[in-house]
Write an enzyme that holds these catalytic residues in place. Structure first.
Site, PDB file in Angstrom:
ATOM      1  N   HIS A   1      16.496  24.440  25.985  1.00 51.71           N
ATOM      2  CA  HIS A   1      15.022  25.106  26.015  1.00 51.71           C
ATOM      3  C   HIS A   1      15.572  26.422  26.545  1.00 51.71           C
ATOM      4  CE1 HIS A   1      10.870  25.891  26.709  1.00 51.71           C
ATOM      5  NE2 HIS A   1      10.470  25.038  26.058  1.00 51.71           N
TER       6      HIS A   1
ATOM      7  N   ASP B   1      10.797  17.931  22.130  1.00 47.45           N
ATOM      8  CA  ASP B   1      10.953  17.212  20.900  1.00 47.45           C
ATOM      9  C   ASP B   1      11.792  15.917  20.619  1.00 47.45           C
ATOM     10  OD1 ASP B   1      10.875  20.352  20.008  1.00 47.45           O
ATOM     11  OD2 ASP B   1       9.413  18.906  19.163  1.00 47.45           O
TER      12      ASP B   1
HETATM   13  C1  SDX Z   1      10.386  23.549  21.219  1.00 47.36           C
HETATM   14  O1  SDX Z   1       9.691  28.096  23.531  1.00 47.36           O
HETATM   15  C2  SDX Z   1       9.111  26.842  23.805  1.00 47.36           C
HETATM   16  O2  SDX Z   1       8.318  26.761  24.526  1.00 47.36           O
HETATM   17  C3  SDX Z   1       9.127  25.890  22.386  1.00 47.36           C
HETATM   18  C4  SDX Z   1       8.628  24.359  22.788  1.00 47.36           C
HETATM   19  C5  SDX Z   1       7.092  24.695  22.760  1.00 47.36           C
HETATM   20  O3  SDX Z   1       6.328  23.682  23.224  1.00 47.36           O
HETATM   21  O4  SDX Z   1       6.536  25.507  22.033  1.00 47.36           O
HETATM   22  O5  SDX Z   1       8.934  23.790  23.987  1.00 47.36           O
HETATM   23  C6  SDX Z   1       8.902  23.529  21.721  1.00 47.36           C
HETATM   24  O6  SDX Z   1      10.482  24.513  20.342  1.00 47.36           O
HETATM   25  C7  SDX Z   1      11.527  22.987  22.006  1.00 47.36           C
HETATM   26  C8  SDX Z   1      12.930  23.356  21.522  1.00 47.36           C
HETATM   27  C9  SDX Z   1      13.190  22.471  20.225  1.00 47.36           C
HETATM   28  N1  SDX Z   1      14.589  23.036  19.655  1.00 47.36           N
HETATM   29  C10 SDX Z   1      15.520  22.157  19.543  1.00 47.36           C
HETATM   30  O7  SDX Z   1      15.696  21.023  20.282  1.00 47.36           O
HETATM   31  C11 SDX Z   1      16.756  22.701  18.796  1.00 47.36           C
HETATM   32  C12 SDX Z   1      18.122  22.529  19.970  1.00 47.36           C
HETATM   33  N2  SDX Z   1      18.043  23.323  20.860  1.00 47.36           N
HETATM   34  C13 SDX Z   1      18.584  24.668  20.731  1.00 47.36           C
HETATM   35  O8  SDX Z   1      18.858  25.345  19.514  1.00 47.36           O
HETATM   36  C14 SDX Z   1      18.493  25.791  22.002  1.00 47.36           C
HETATM   37  O9  SDX Z   1      18.471  24.982  23.298  1.00 47.36           O
HETATM   38  C15 SDX Z   1      16.969  26.270  21.828  1.00 47.36           C
HETATM   39  C16 SDX Z   1      16.742  27.012  20.365  1.00 47.36           C
HETATM   40  C17 SDX Z   1      15.876  25.429  22.049  1.00 47.36           C
HETATM   41  C18 SDX Z   1      17.016  27.341  22.858  1.00 47.36           C
HETATM   42  O10 SDX Z   1      18.067  28.542  22.515  1.00 47.36           O
HETATM   43  P1  SDX Z   1      18.552  29.679  23.448  1.00 47.36           P
HETATM   44  O11 SDX Z   1      17.886  29.635  24.731  1.00 47.36           O
HETATM   45  O12 SDX Z   1      18.836  30.754  22.651  1.00 47.36           O
HETATM   46  O13 SDX Z   1      19.882  29.158  23.976  1.00 47.36           O
HETATM   47  P2  SDX Z   1      21.243  29.026  23.082  1.00 47.36           P
HETATM   48  O14 SDX Z   1      21.106  28.468  21.721  1.00 47.36           O
HETATM   49  O15 SDX Z   1      21.466  30.673  23.560  1.00 47.36           O
HETATM   50  O16 SDX Z   1      22.076  28.232  23.999  1.00 47.36           O
HETATM   51  C19 SDX Z   1      22.652  28.697  25.518  1.00 47.36           C
HETATM   52  C20 SDX Z   1      23.734  27.796  25.813  1.00 47.36           C
HETATM   53  C21 SDX Z   1      24.767  27.712  24.466  1.00 47.36           C
HETATM   54  O17 SDX Z   1      26.049  27.772  25.274  1.00 47.36           O
HETATM   55  P3  SDX Z   1      27.258  28.900  24.728  1.00 47.36           P
HETATM   56  O18 SDX Z   1      27.340  28.943  23.155  1.00 47.36           O
HETATM   57  O19 SDX Z   1      26.594  30.249  25.281  1.00 47.36           O
HETATM   58  O20 SDX Z   1      28.539  28.390  25.464  1.00 47.36           O
HETATM   59  O21 SDX Z   1      23.358  26.254  25.932  1.00 47.36           O
HETATM   60  C22 SDX Z   1      23.870  25.393  24.827  1.00 47.36           C
HETATM   61  C23 SDX Z   1      24.475  26.734  23.712  1.00 47.36           C
HETATM   62  O22 SDX Z   1      25.883  25.949  23.241  1.00 47.36           O
HETATM   63  N3  SDX Z   1      23.066  24.886  24.210  1.00 47.36           N
HETATM   64  C24 SDX Z   1      23.342  23.383  23.667  1.00 47.36           C
HETATM   65  C25 SDX Z   1      21.961  23.273  22.965  1.00 47.36           C
HETATM   66  N4  SDX Z   1      20.936  24.391  23.243  1.00 47.36           N
HETATM   67  C26 SDX Z   1      21.778  25.226  24.147  1.00 47.36           C
HETATM   68  N5  SDX Z   1      24.333  22.967  23.206  1.00 47.36           N
HETATM   69  C27 SDX Z   1      24.234  21.742  22.560  1.00 47.36           C
HETATM   70  N6  SDX Z   1      22.845  21.495  22.255  1.00 47.36           N
HETATM   71  C28 SDX Z   1      22.006  22.201  22.513  1.00 47.36           C
HETATM   72  N7  SDX Z   1      20.881  21.668  21.672  1.00 47.36           N
END
Ligand code: SDX
Length: 380
Positions: free
Chosen positions: A261, A317
């Site tokens: 998140h 989610d």
């Molecule tokens: C919702 O914003 C809100 O409030 C949204 C929400 C709401 O109520 O409206 O809460 C609802 O959308 C929840 C999120 C649902 N999405 C997912 O579950 C999809 C999987 N999650 C990721 O794609 C990610 O965590 C996000 C999109 C939620 C957040 O993206 P960020 O803040 O841009 O983080 P990032 O992708 O840059 O990751 C930062 C680090 C990375 O490591 P590095 O590559 O920098 O070494 O954390 C790691 C990522 O690899 N990481 C994950 C991960 N999420 C982040 N690694 C593995 N699995 C994941 N899901």
């Protein structure tokens, strides 16, 4: 001084707000001063909508009047429902939702007036009609006729009734209410930000909500709950979880859906509640497969993320997927359910945006070429 760039608008405050506070370090979610863990199983969605919009929980008289107002608005113009009959049977539900919202504008007597009274009128119509057209789509794509809303039921109860045609049990209505309350509002998440940015040009509410529905569909946002269940269905067993997670994390950019998140650095408080709802449904139904698989995925991710020093935890989610599965919803209907809840939060933010507006216009730092000599077509 080098201009700063905040990709994804990370950490950028676009305005002040009275609606929702999220503390990502404490794992705290506040709706108008009330902690979500205080509200979740104590209030109905109608009480939360009233709170988000008016700033106060309703008293008995205010709640009855609000329920009465919404019950008179549940019905959706037949012409809008009939659009679903023209769509291919395998049309994505969120494409259908987006189309329905867009079409509703043309059936509203005053869609473009963004004065406070008119957007409140439209907001009440939309929170009342989202469940109706969502349920109608699901029935039509299954070859069934839509079921008219029952004005005597709550939003949660009516939604279940319009899907199945049977009066839902109190227990099922309660679970639906808790899930909708938990998904109602969450600050400037991507779809709410899109709604506010769209409204900031003073375009109409239907256009802003159509944009929000479009944004919510994305798998990085509201589409994640569907992606979680499709992942669990693809893995198929608890034993398959660890290999899947390790293989996915080993790939560059690999993401486990339902985890991580932008704001929460600890467990999403909504996931804590939904985990217990999923546990309860698994115990009640005797079908614990999806809950057990979710627990195993959480265990493996906790271990792997701790080892990598990353604070990646389940978000809203993750456990909602097994909850909706055990309620009997097909996985591609999970994001429409998210929209049925989040229309309340989107409207609360539109009241704020239209009420004290400034058009949103961020910038990009240009890094392209400059000073190029033009050549007419014949010389290129
Ligand atoms: C919702 O914003 C809100 O409030 C949204 C929400 C709401 O109520 O409206 O809460 C609802 O959308 C929840 C999120 C649902 N999405 C997912 O579950 C999809 C999987 N999650 C990721 O794609 C990610 O965590 C996000 C999109 C939620 C957040 O993206 P960020 O803040 O841009 O983080 P990032 O992708 O840059 O990751 C930062 C680090 C990375 O490591 P590095 O590559 O920098 O070494 O954390 C790691 C990522 O690899 N990481 C994950 C991960 N999420 C982040 N690694 C593995 N699995 C994941 N899901």
């Amino acid at each position: 001084m080098e201009p700063t760039i905040n990709r994804g608008l990370d950490g950028i405050n676009i305005d002040t707000s009275q609606i929702c506070s999220i503390d990502g370090m404490k794992g705290e979610l506040i709706y108008r001063g009330y902690d979500i863990s205080e509200l979740a199983d104590k209030v109905s969605l109608e009480e939360v909508i009233y709170l988000l919009w008016e700033g106060e929980l309703p008293d008995r008289q205010q709640l009855d009047a609000f329920r009465q107002e919404l019950s008179e608005l549940f019905t959706v113009p037949t012409e809008v429902i009939d659009i679903f009959r023209t769509l291919p049977k395998d049309a994505h539900p969120m494409h259908a939702m987006r189309t329905a919202v867009s079409a509703l504008a043309s059936f509203d007597e005053n869609p473009d007036d963004v004065g406070a009274a008119n957007i409140r009128r439209i907001g009440a119509k939309l929170v009342a009609q989202f469940p109706t057209f969502t349920a109608a789509f699901e029935r039509i794509r299954n070859g069934q006729e839509p079921i008219d809303p029952d004005p005597g039921l709550s939003i949660a109860g009516n939604f279940l009734f319009m899907l199945s045609g049977e009066r839902p049990s109190e227990a099922a209505t309660k679970v639906m209410d808790v899930a909708l309350v938990l998904h109602a509002e969450h600050g400037t998440n991507a779809s709410t930000f899109v709604a506010r940015a769209t409204a900031s040009t003073l375009t109409d509410v239907y256009s802003a909500i159509t944009a929000a529905v479009s944004s919510l569909k994305g798998p990085l946002h509201g589409g994640a709950n569907t992606a979680v269940m499709q992942t669990l269905e693809q893995i198929g067993s608890v034993e398959g979880i660890e290999p899947y997670v390790l293989d996915t994390l080993s790939q560059p950019g690999g993401r486990i859906m339902g985890f991580g998140h932008r704001v929460y650095r600890v467990l999403d408080p909504r996931a804590i509640i939904l985990k217990e709802v999923s546990r309860h449904l698994a115990q009640e139904s005797g079908d614990s497969k999806w809950f057990e698989m979710s627990l195993e995925m959480e265990r493996v991710m906790d271990r792997e993320m701790a080892r990598d020093g990353k604070q990646i935890k389940p978000n809203v989610d993750f456990f909602s997927a097994s909850v909706y599965r055990m309620l009997g919803f097909p996985s591609d209907m999970y994001t429409p359910i998210f929209a049925v809840a989040r229309i309340s939060g989107w409207m609360a933010h539109l009241y704020e945006q239209y009420g004290d507006n400034r058009i949103m216009r961020p910038r990009l730092i240009y890094e392209g070429p400059m000073g190029r000599a033009f050549k007419p077509l014949g010389e290129r």
